[in-house]
Design a protein around this motif. Structure first.
Motif, PDB file in Angstrom:
ATOM      1  N   ALA A   1       0.834  -1.209   0.000  1.00 37.55           N
ATOM      2  CA  ALA A   1       0.000   0.000   0.000  1.00 37.55           C
ATOM      3  C   ALA A   1       0.865   1.254   0.000  1.00 37.55           C
ATOM      4  O   ALA A   1       0.592   2.216  -0.722  1.00 37.55           O
ATOM      5  CB  ALA A   1      -0.933  -0.004   1.202  1.00 37.55           C
ATOM      6  N   ASN A   2       1.932   1.239   0.774  1.00 33.38           N
ATOM      7  CA  ASN A   2       2.836   2.386   0.840  1.00 33.38           C
ATOM      8  C   ASN A   2       3.454   2.664  -0.520  1.00 33.38           C
ATOM      9  O   ASN A   2       3.533   3.813  -0.956  1.00 33.38           O
ATOM     10  CB  ASN A   2       3.917   2.129   1.895  1.00 33.38           C
ATOM     11  CG  ASN A   2       4.857   3.290   2.028  1.00 33.38           C
ATOM     12  OD1 ASN A   2       5.811   3.411   1.256  1.00 33.38           O
ATOM     13  ND2 ASN A   2       4.602   4.137   3.005  1.00 33.38           N
TER      14      ASN A   2
ATOM     15  N   ASP B   1       0.758   4.089  -2.907  1.00 33.81           N
ATOM     16  CA  ASP B   1       0.430   5.479  -2.582  1.00 33.81           C
ATOM     17  C   ASP B   1       1.477   6.456  -3.107  1.00 33.81           C
ATOM     18  O   ASP B   1       1.165   7.614  -3.375  1.00 33.81           O
ATOM     19  CB  ASP B   1       0.314   5.666  -1.069  1.00 33.81           C
ATOM     20  CG  ASP B   1      -0.987   5.137  -0.499  1.00 33.81           C
ATOM     21  OD1 ASP B   1      -1.987   5.058  -1.237  1.00 33.81           O
ATOM     22  OD2 ASP B   1      -0.999   4.808   0.708  1.00 33.81           O
ATOM     23  N   ARG B   2       2.721   6.017  -3.250  1.00 36.20           N
ATOM     24  CA  ARG B   2       3.813   6.912  -3.621  1.00 36.20           C
ATOM     25  C   ARG B   2       4.133   6.932  -5.105  1.00 36.20           C
ATOM     26  O   ARG B   2       4.878   7.794  -5.558  1.00 36.20           O
ATOM     27  CB  ARG B   2       5.074   6.538  -2.822  1.00 36.20           C
ATOM     28  CG  ARG B   2       4.896   6.811  -1.339  1.00 36.20           C
ATOM     29  CD  ARG B   2       6.047   6.339  -0.447  1.00 36.20           C
ATOM     30  NE  ARG B   2       7.316   6.134  -1.081  1.00 36.20           N
ATOM     31  CZ  ARG B   2       7.932   4.942  -1.169  1.00 36.20           C
ATOM     32  NH1 ARG B   2       7.388   3.857  -0.673  1.00 36.20           N
ATOM     33  NH2 ARG B   2       9.105   4.846  -1.745  1.00 36.20           N
TER      34      ARG B   2
ATOM     35  N   GLY C   1      -6.368   6.565  -2.898  1.00 39.14           N
ATOM     36  CA  GLY C   1      -5.805   6.164  -1.621  1.00 39.14           C
ATOM     37  C   GLY C   1      -5.902   4.662  -1.435  1.00 39.14           C
ATOM     38  O   GLY C   1      -6.533   3.968  -2.241  1.00 39.14           O
ATOM     39  N   THR C   2      -5.252   4.173  -0.387  1.00 39.16           N
ATOM     40  CA  THR C   2      -5.242   2.737  -0.118  1.00 39.16           C
ATOM     41  C   THR C   2      -5.591   2.461   1.337  1.00 39.16           C
ATOM     42  O   THR C   2      -5.419   3.321   2.206  1.00 39.16           O
ATOM     43  CB  THR C   2      -3.850   2.124  -0.399  1.00 39.16           C
ATOM     44  OG1 THR C   2      -2.893   2.751   0.435  1.00 39.16           O
ATOM     45  CG2 THR C   2      -3.455   2.264  -1.857  1.00 39.16           C
TER      46      THR C   2
ATOM     47  N   ALA D   1      -7.180  -0.513  -3.026  1.00 38.77           N
ATOM     48  CA  ALA D   1      -6.723   0.735  -3.625  1.00 38.77           C
ATOM     49  C   ALA D   1      -7.913   1.338  -4.362  1.00 38.77           C
ATOM     50  O   ALA D   1      -8.485   0.700  -5.245  1.00 38.77           O
ATOM     51  CB  ALA D   1      -5.567   0.483  -4.578  1.00 38.77           C
TER      52      ALA D   1
END
Length: 159
Positions: free
Chosen positions: A106-107, A110-111, A119-120, A129
């Motif tokens: 997820a990180n 998101d980046r 967003g996640t 997601a």
């Protein structure tokens, strides 16, 4: 087209490339050169090639994606190791991961610049997601699947 910006420094130009990649589906170095020209920055294709390589931009599914470099943070290269299955469901992408790796996945998602994700939310082995619409979710699922199948290549090569 606006006035040409003279003397744009490398950092500014690279930040602009990241912004353009996140806003437009750019898939060739020529596309990036044209997008830069569209905002008044004239640059040679060779310079764009070097910038893309330095930024760690990947070409995935015919378009560029970029993950800004941050120390102590996982990069997009972890996806093939952690992701087991990806499914688009309406405007949501469901990503099944190995136990305990959903947060890292997820990180990363998101980046990534250029990935159409609002967003996640991560659990232990699943990431939800959210994309702005169904078509974007299908595109995101396809791009994640392409990365996981290693159908990526560094963007800084001559096309």
């Amino acid at each position: 087209m606006g006035k040409t910006q003279e003397g744009v420094d490398k950092g500014t130009r690279q930040n602009l490339i990241l912004r353009l990649i996140s806003e437009q589906p750019l898939g060739t170095q020529g596309d990036v050169v044209e997008a830069l020209a569209g905002v008044g920055v004239e640059v040679a294709q060779g310079t764009v090639s070097r910038d893309l390589a330095e930024l760690g931009v990947l070409k995935v599914g015919g378009r560029y994606l970029a993950l800004p470099h941050e120390s102590n943070m996982a990069g997009i290269e972890v996806l093939p190791s952690f992701v087991l299955r990806v499914t688009a469901a309406q405007n949501t992408v469901v990503v099944h991961t190995r136990d305990g790796t959903a947060g890292a996945v997820a990180n990363v998602l998101d980046r990534v610049k250029g990935l159409k994700i609002v967003g996640t939310v991560a659990g232990l082995d699943t990431v939800f997601a959210v994309s702005p619409d169904n078509a974007a979710a299908e595109e995101v699922a396809g791009l994640i699947a392409d990365v996981c199948r290693a159908r990526t290549r560094p963007a800084g090569t001559i096309e």
